[in-house]
Design a protein around this motif. Structure first.
Motif, PDB file in Angstrom:
ATOM      1  N   PHE A   1       0.839  -1.201   0.000  1.00 37.47           N
ATOM      2  CA  PHE A   1       0.000   0.000   0.000  1.00 37.47           C
ATOM      3  C   PHE A   1       0.874   1.251   0.000  1.00 37.47           C
ATOM      4  CE2 PHE A   1      -2.315   3.399   2.094  1.00 37.47           C
ATOM      5  CZ  PHE A   1      -3.582   3.331   1.537  1.00 37.47           C
ATOM      6  N   VAL A   2       1.887   1.272   0.868  1.00 39.10           N
ATOM      7  CA  VAL A   2       2.778   2.431   0.956  1.00 39.10           C
ATOM      8  C   VAL A   2       3.556   2.607  -0.352  1.00 39.10           C
ATOM      9  CG1 VAL A   2       4.829   3.345   2.123  1.00 39.10           C
ATOM     10  CG2 VAL A   2       2.969   2.330   3.465  1.00 39.10           C
ATOM     11  N   ALA A   3       4.030   1.514  -0.912  1.00 42.44           N
ATOM     12  CA  ALA A   3       4.798   1.595  -2.165  1.00 42.44           C
ATOM     13  C   ALA A   3       3.950   2.146  -3.297  1.00 42.44           C
ATOM     14  CB  ALA A   3       5.338   0.210  -2.526  1.00 42.44           C
ATOM     15  N   LEU A   4       2.684   1.705  -3.377  1.00 40.96           N
ATOM     16  CA  LEU A   4       1.801   2.198  -4.429  1.00 40.96           C
ATOM     17  C   LEU A   4       1.479   3.675  -4.220  1.00 40.96           C
ATOM     18  CD1 LEU A   4       0.131   1.618  -6.954  1.00 40.96           C
ATOM     19  CD2 LEU A   4      -1.750   0.893  -5.446  1.00 40.96           C
ATOM     20  N   ALA A   5       1.283   4.091  -2.963  1.00 40.27           N
ATOM     21  CA  ALA A   5       0.987   5.490  -2.678  1.00 40.27           C
ATOM     22  C   ALA A   5       2.144   6.396  -3.113  1.00 40.27           C
ATOM     23  CB  ALA A   5       0.708   5.666  -1.187  1.00 40.27           C
ATOM     24  N   ARG A   6       3.367   5.903  -2.989  1.00 36.61           N
ATOM     25  CA  ARG A   6       4.536   6.728  -3.322  1.00 36.61           C
ATOM     26  C   ARG A   6       4.657   6.985  -4.825  1.00 36.61           C
ATOM     27  NH1 ARG A   6       8.428   3.948   1.181  1.00 36.61           N
ATOM     28  NH2 ARG A   6       7.994   5.466   2.837  1.00 36.61           N
ATOM     29  N   VAL A   7       4.088   6.124  -5.642  1.00 39.08           N
ATOM     30  CA  VAL A   7       4.207   6.305  -7.093  1.00 39.08           C
ATOM     31  C   VAL A   7       2.890   6.750  -7.731  1.00 39.08           C
ATOM     32  CG1 VAL A   7       6.069   4.620  -7.262  1.00 39.08           C
ATOM     33  CG2 VAL A   7       3.700   3.855  -7.561  1.00 39.08           C
ATOM     34  N   THR A   8       1.881   7.031  -6.891  1.00 42.54           N
ATOM     35  CA  THR A   8       0.586   7.479  -7.401  1.00 42.54           C
ATOM     36  C   THR A   8       0.478   8.991  -7.252  1.00 42.54           C
ATOM     37  OG1 THR A   8      -0.461   5.382  -6.780  1.00 42.54           O
ATOM     38  CG2 THR A   8      -1.915   7.270  -7.168  1.00 42.54           C
ATOM     39  N   PRO A   9       0.331   9.732  -8.344  1.00 44.58           N
ATOM     40  CA  PRO A   9       0.183  11.189  -8.238  1.00 44.58           C
ATOM     41  C   PRO A   9      -0.996  11.567  -7.325  1.00 44.58           C
ATOM     42  CG  PRO A   9       0.520  10.533 -10.517  1.00 44.58           C
ATOM     43  CD  PRO A   9       0.302   9.257  -9.743  1.00 44.58           C
ATOM     44  N   GLY A  10      -0.702  12.413  -6.332  1.00 38.88           N
ATOM     45  CA  GLY A  10      -1.744  12.808  -5.381  1.00 38.88           C
ATOM     46  C   GLY A  10      -1.983  11.801  -4.284  1.00 38.88           C
ATOM     47  N   GLY A  11      -1.373  10.639  -4.374  1.00 35.69           N
ATOM     48  CA  GLY A  11      -1.546   9.612  -3.354  1.00 35.69           C
ATOM     49  C   GLY A  11      -2.811   8.804  -3.544  1.00 35.69           C
ATOM     50  N   LEU A  12      -2.973   7.783  -2.736  1.00 35.44           N
ATOM     51  CA  LEU A  12      -4.170   6.943  -2.786  1.00 35.44           C
ATOM     52  C   LEU A  12      -5.316   7.609  -2.038  1.00 35.44           C
ATOM     53  CD1 LEU A  12      -2.570   3.428  -2.151  1.00 35.44           C
ATOM     54  CD2 LEU A  12      -2.982   4.604  -4.324  1.00 35.44           C
ATOM     55  N   ARG A  13      -6.531   7.292  -2.463  1.00 40.41           N
ATOM     56  CA  ARG A  13      -7.726   7.861  -1.839  1.00 40.41           C
ATOM     57  C   ARG A  13      -8.174   6.954  -0.695  1.00 40.41           C
ATOM     58  NH1 ARG A  13     -10.799   7.899  -7.465  1.00 40.41           N
ATOM     59  NH2 ARG A  13      -9.641   5.920  -7.433  1.00 40.41           N
ATOM     60  N   VAL A  14      -8.331   7.558   0.488  1.00 42.58           N
ATOM     61  CA  VAL A  14      -8.730   6.801   1.680  1.00 42.58           C
ATOM     62  C   VAL A  14      -9.994   7.419   2.254  1.00 42.58           C
ATOM     63  CG1 VAL A  14      -8.070   6.056   3.994  1.00 42.58           C
ATOM     64  CG2 VAL A  14      -6.350   6.147   2.184  1.00 42.58           C
ATOM     65  N   GLY A  15     -11.052   6.615   2.376  1.00 42.01           N
ATOM     66  CA  GLY A  15     -12.325   7.092   2.892  1.00 42.01           C
ATOM     67  C   GLY A  15     -12.436   6.949   4.396  1.00 42.01           C
ATOM     68  N   THR A  16     -13.084   7.934   5.025  1.00 42.02           N
ATOM     69  CA  THR A  16     -13.356   7.891   6.465  1.00 42.02           C
ATOM     70  C   THR A  16     -14.801   8.320   6.705  1.00 42.02           C
ATOM     71  OG1 THR A  16     -12.879  10.197   7.077  1.00 42.02           O
ATOM     72  CG2 THR A  16     -10.979   8.706   6.814  1.00 42.02           C
ATOM     73  N   ASN A  17     -15.168   8.328   7.967  1.00 45.92           N
ATOM     74  CA  ASN A  17     -16.539   8.714   8.313  1.00 45.92           C
ATOM     75  C   ASN A  17     -16.691  10.219   8.519  1.00 45.92           C
ATOM     76  OD1 ASN A  17     -14.959   8.576  10.631  1.00 45.92           O
ATOM     77  ND2 ASN A  17     -16.661   8.062  11.952  1.00 45.92           N
ATOM     78  N   GLY A  18     -15.805  11.034   7.934  1.00 47.52           N
ATOM     79  CA  GLY A  18     -16.059  12.467   7.922  1.00 47.52           C
ATOM     80  C   GLY A  18     -14.864  13.330   8.262  1.00 47.52           C
ATOM     81  N   ASN A  19     -14.945  14.589   7.851  1.00 43.13           N
ATOM     82  CA  ASN A  19     -13.924  15.576   8.210  1.00 43.13           C
ATOM     83  C   ASN A  19     -13.896  15.780   9.718  1.00 43.13           C
ATOM     84  OD1 ASN A  19     -12.829  16.408   5.659  1.00 43.13           O
ATOM     85  ND2 ASN A  19     -14.768  17.426   5.228  1.00 43.13           N
ATOM     86  N   GLY A  20     -12.706  15.824  10.272  1.00 36.07           N
ATOM     87  CA  GLY A  20     -12.568  16.042  11.705  1.00 36.07           C
ATOM     88  C   GLY A  20     -12.808  14.810  12.544  1.00 36.07           C
ATOM     89  N   SER A  21     -13.023  13.673  11.905  1.00 33.27           N
ATOM     90  CA  SER A  21     -13.255  12.439  12.655  1.00 33.27           C
ATOM     91  C   SER A  21     -11.924  11.853  13.132  1.00 33.27           C
ATOM     92  CB  SER A  21     -13.982  11.422  11.773  1.00 33.27           C
ATOM     93  OG  SER A  21     -13.153  11.018  10.690  1.00 33.27           O
ATOM     94  N   SER A  22     -12.009  10.919  14.068  1.00 30.69           N
ATOM     95  CA  SER A  22     -10.793  10.261  14.528  1.00 30.69           C
ATOM     96  C   SER A  22     -10.129   9.499  13.388  1.00 30.69           C
ATOM     97  CB  SER A  22     -11.112   9.316  15.692  1.00 30.69           C
ATOM     98  OG  SER A  22     -12.127   8.400  15.341  1.00 30.69           O
ATOM     99  N   ALA A  23     -10.931   8.946  12.473  1.00 26.17           N
ATOM    100  CA  ALA A  23     -10.368   8.244  11.318  1.00 26.17           C
ATOM    101  C   ALA A  23      -9.639   9.202  10.387  1.00 26.17           C
ATOM    102  CB  ALA A  23     -11.472   7.511  10.565  1.00 26.17           C
ATOM    103  N   HIS A  24     -10.169  10.421  10.236  1.00 30.53           N
ATOM    104  CA  HIS A  24      -9.513  11.451   9.420  1.00 30.53           C
ATOM    105  C   HIS A  24      -8.145  11.781  10.019  1.00 30.53           C
ATOM    106  CE1 HIS A  24      -9.676  15.863   7.765  1.00 30.53           C
ATOM    107  NE2 HIS A  24      -8.668  15.170   7.264  1.00 30.53           N
ATOM    108  N   VAL A  25      -8.110  12.023  11.315  1.00 32.83           N
ATOM    109  CA  VAL A  25      -6.850  12.353  11.991  1.00 32.83           C
ATOM    110  C   VAL A  25      -5.869  11.185  11.885  1.00 32.83           C
ATOM    111  CG1 VAL A  25      -5.801  12.909  14.218  1.00 32.83           C
ATOM    112  CG2 VAL A  25      -7.970  13.980  13.557  1.00 32.83           C
ATOM    113  N   THR A  26      -6.374   9.961  12.036  1.00 31.61           N
ATOM    114  CA  THR A  26      -5.513   8.781  11.965  1.00 31.61           C
ATOM    115  C   THR A  26      -4.949   8.590  10.560  1.00 31.61           C
ATOM    116  OG1 THR A  26      -6.783   7.733  13.736  1.00 31.61           O
ATOM    117  CG2 THR A  26      -5.415   6.296  12.385  1.00 31.61           C
ATOM    118  N   THR A  27      -5.767   8.851   9.545  1.00 30.87           N
ATOM    119  CA  THR A  27      -5.293   8.762   8.157  1.00 30.87           C
ATOM    120  C   THR A  27      -4.173   9.765   7.912  1.00 30.87           C
ATOM    121  OG1 THR A  27      -7.466   8.011   7.382  1.00 30.87           O
ATOM    122  CG2 THR A  27      -5.994   8.967   5.733  1.00 30.87           C
TER     123      THR A  27
END
Length: 255
Positions: free
Chosen positions: A110-136
């Motif tokens: 996952f990390v290797a693919l993110a490094r060669v993907t323009p803009g990085g990989l898209r990761v979904g969470t349960n919202g802006n300001g959520s604990s998942a957002h901060v963790t991402t």
């Protein structure tokens, strides 16, 4: 019992597991009301302003009661001053998950693919300001990669659906939200050690990210000013509910 996430999410399920035995113990219906949005602050604010008579409770959580006050400039309540925190009911680690049909087999890929993907990989969470957002964001910084945050309103369920459908590359739900979905592959969990129920899933720590220990906790809270006698009764009945042998393993009795 006001819940800050949508129906079917792990938080909603936890609230209903607690509400059912409370209904029997208290002799009156305990109705779960879903009010998702704004990082959980809509639900929390509604209960903070309610009458402290024991008839209005909120499923408290790391998101509206810890993260939101740190990331939103004008949260309309104080998570300590405006609530009586009655009981802790569950703790569930966050997880990074991808499609089981995709090529990614582990966190290193996952990390290797993110490094060669323009803009990085898209990761979904349960919202802006959520604990998942901060963790991402934390994981992106620790791994030295760019990740494009994709927020969803109030639940990780839609993020999981979009990962399966190939619209985004990954999701950062709680482990309870991804569960045993055979169309998802959990690459790592943000727990201190592997879990008995998922012994095959490594932790972020094992992959070289010791700071990535993040659990989503859930409690039951009431408006500040709740009389001690009512708080004690609610605490007692919730502990009895958590002690039932048929309770899910994520629910744990906390005195």
């Amino acid at each position: 019992m006001v819940v800050f996430v949508g129906a079917g999410s792990s938080g909603d399920v936890i609230a209903r597991i607690v509400a059912q035995p409370l209904t029997a113990a208290l002799g009156q219906p305990v109705v779960v009301e879903n009010r998702p949005g704004a990082g959980g602050t809509i639900a929390a604010d509604a209960v903070a302003k309610a009458s402290p008579d024991g008839h209005t409770l909120v499923l408290s959580n790391i998101q509206p009661h810890a993260v939101a006050p740190a990331v939103y400039p004008n949260v309309p309540y104080n998570p300590m001053r405006d609530f009586m925190h009655v009981a802790m009911v569950a703790e569930v680690p966050l997880a990074l998950a991808v499609s089981a049909q995709g090529p990614l087999q582990d966190l290193a890929q996952f990390v290797a693919l993110a490094r060669v993907t323009p803009g990085g990989l898209r990761v979904g969470t349960n919202g802006n300001g959520s604990s998942a957002h901060v963790t991402t964001a934390l994981f992106g910084r620790l791994a030295g990669i760019d990740l494009t945050h994709v927020p969803y309103r109030g639940s990780s369920a839609q993020a999981v659906t979009d990962v399966i459908g190939g619209r985004i590359e990954g999701a950062m739900p709680s482990l309870g939200d991804v569960g045993r979905n055979d169309r998802m592959r959990v690459l790592a969990i943000a727990a201190p050690q592997r879990l008995a129920g998922w012994p095959e899933v490594p932790t972020f720590r094992e992959a070289g990210y010791p700071e990535m220990v993040v659990s989503v906790w859930f409690g039951i809270s009431a408006p500040a000013g709740l009389p001690d006698a009512i708080a004690d009764r609610l605490h007692h009945e919730i502990q009895l509910a958590l002690a039932r042998p048929e309770r899910p393993s994520c629910l744990t009795s906390v005195s």
